[in-house]
Design an enzyme around this catalytic site. Structure first.
Site, PDB file in Angstrom:
ATOM      1  CG  HIS A   1      -1.769   1.183   1.388  1.00  0.00           C
ATOM      2  ND1 HIS A   1      -3.082   1.216   0.988  1.00  0.00           N
ATOM      3  CD2 HIS A   1      -1.508   2.409   1.898  1.00  0.00           C
ATOM      4  CE1 HIS A   1      -3.586   2.405   1.246  1.00  0.00           C
ATOM      5  NE2 HIS A   1      -2.645   3.149   1.805  1.00  0.00           N
ATOM      6  CD  GLU A   2       1.850   3.440   3.665  1.00  0.00           C
ATOM      7  OE1 GLU A   2       2.102   4.571   3.199  1.00  0.00           O
ATOM      8  OE2 GLU A   2       0.787   3.185   4.249  1.00  0.00           O
TER       9      GLU A   2
END
Length: 151
Positions: free
Chosen positions: A67-68
């Site tokens: 996600h990051e």
């Protein structure tokens, strides 16, 4: 897991899922409380909450890192890297990254303190989250004096 192992894992996931290198720093940040991780725009680094490993397995950690990395790669390319941007949502689907992480709050929150007040004249009760100075306020119904029942 140590910082070096996290750095290596982030670099491997970046090349595997995105086909691009991760050239910045990945680290654990124990000060993160409610989020699994964050991408810092200023220096391009990624911080991960170490509580994720304590509460969940490595798969949840990999999901947070992916996600990051979506934020990271989109920002580096000058595309929409925010949660609401179409580019970001499409890249999440393409890489099979989670939109949110599982809850990280471990301690049970104690109930908020409720302050109870009553009008001397009409008996109307007031429930407040914050204390109030009864010398400054009057009853809204009858303009009577207010007293503190308990805090």
């Amino acid at each position: 897991m140590k910082q070096q192992e996290l750095q290596k894992l982030v670099q491997e996931l970046s090349t595997e899922f995105f086909g691009k290198p991760f050239n910045h720093i990945a680290s654990f940040n124990p000060r993160l409380r409610t989020t699994g991780g964050r991408y810092k725009l200023q220096d391009g680094s990624i911080e991960v909450n170490p509580t994720v490993l304590e509460l969940y397995d490595v798969d949840e950690l990999i999901g947070i890192i992916k996600h990051e990395l979506c934020h990271y790669h989109l920002h580096q390319e000058g595309k929409g890297y925010r949660h609401g941007d179409i580019d970001f949502k499409e890249l999440l689907k393409k890489t099979n990254s989670p939109r949110y992480c599982k809850p990280l709050v471990t301690e049970i929150r104690k109930p908020k303190k409720i302050h109870l007040y009553r009008c001397k004249s009409c008996g109307l009760e007031y429930k407040r989250k914050r204390r109030m100075d009864v010398r400054k306020y009057r009853c809204g119904k009858c303009n009577g004096n207010i007293i503190n029942i308990h805090s």
